[in-house]
Structure formats: C-alpha cells, structure tokens
Design a protein around this motif. Sequence first.
Motif, PDB file in Angstrom:
ATOM      1  N   GLN A   1       0.836  -1.204   0.000  1.00  0.00           N
ATOM      2  CA  GLN A   1       0.000   0.000   0.000  1.00  0.00           C
ATOM      3  C   GLN A   1       0.872   1.255   0.000  1.00  0.00           C
ATOM      4  O   GLN A   1       0.592   2.212  -0.719  1.00  0.00           O
ATOM      5  N   GLU A   2       1.932   1.244   0.777  1.00  0.00           N
ATOM      6  CA  GLU A   2       2.813   2.409   0.861  1.00  0.00           C
ATOM      7  C   GLU A   2       3.424   2.736  -0.509  1.00  0.00           C
ATOM      8  O   GLU A   2       3.432   3.890  -0.938  1.00  0.00           O
TER       9      GLU A   2
ATOM     10  N   GLY B   1      -7.157  -4.412   3.225  1.00  0.00           N
ATOM     11  CA  GLY B   1      -6.043  -3.888   4.016  1.00  0.00           C
ATOM     12  C   GLY B   1      -5.799  -2.404   3.833  1.00  0.00           C
ATOM     13  O   GLY B   1      -4.850  -1.854   4.378  1.00  0.00           O
ATOM     14  N   TRP B   2      -6.656  -1.753   3.079  1.00  0.00           N
ATOM     15  CA  TRP B   2      -6.492  -0.332   2.744  1.00  0.00           C
ATOM     16  C   TRP B   2      -6.599   0.536   3.995  1.00  0.00           C
ATOM     17  O   TRP B   2      -7.566   0.455   4.734  1.00  0.00           O
ATOM     18  N   GLN B   3      -5.601   1.397   4.183  1.00  0.00           N
ATOM     19  CA  GLN B   3      -5.584   2.305   5.337  1.00  0.00           C
ATOM     20  C   GLN B   3      -6.089   3.711   4.995  1.00  0.00           C
ATOM     21  O   GLN B   3      -6.241   4.525   5.880  1.00  0.00           O
TER      22      GLN B   3
END
Length: 103
Positions: free
Chosen positions: A5-6, A95-97
Amino acid sequence: MNLTQEEWVSQLNTDPNAVILDVRTEGEFSEGMIAHSLNVDIQSGQEFVNTIDALDKTKNYYVYCRSGMRSAKACEIMNQLGFKNAYNLSGGIVGWQGEVVVP
C-alpha cells in the motif's frame, strides 16, 4: 507488478498519468471504493477483456480488488493485452488504510 500500500500510494500520488482501476463486482464497488476509481468487473469475462483492451495503454494503472487476488489476475491480463504499467495493490481494499468513499 505487486506493490505494498505504501509503494502504491506513493507512486500514485506522484504519477500525473495514473488511472485507478477497481476490478470488483458492481455490488462490492457500491459499498465503498478508493476515490476516483474506474470500476470494471473482472468476473464479467469477455466484457472485462473488451473494456480493458479499449483503455489508453499509455496510462499507468493502479489496480485493486477486495484482497489482491483478482487484481493480480487483472494485471496479468493487462500485461498480455500490451499494457506496460499495471500495478496491483497487495492486500486489496481489505487492508487499505486510506479513505474509502461511496460512489
């Protein structure tokens, strides 16, 4: 190419040629999506292939689904169709923040 994601967000935020592609079903998409996403359901078979093939192959595509499996397959299909840059969000939207919006 699978990105964390990062990595996905970092690349996306600095890419003026980016397109966000959500390959989940319309029902999943309507429950919440990453802002500015284009929804093309990978489970629609040939319709998916036709829609994807008609997209601009010079753009960079940031692809996601629920968990990262369907989007990984979508990236494979895109590569076979001649897309140079298709980036899969590892872990998917589960899992998206970041922010999730309702279309």
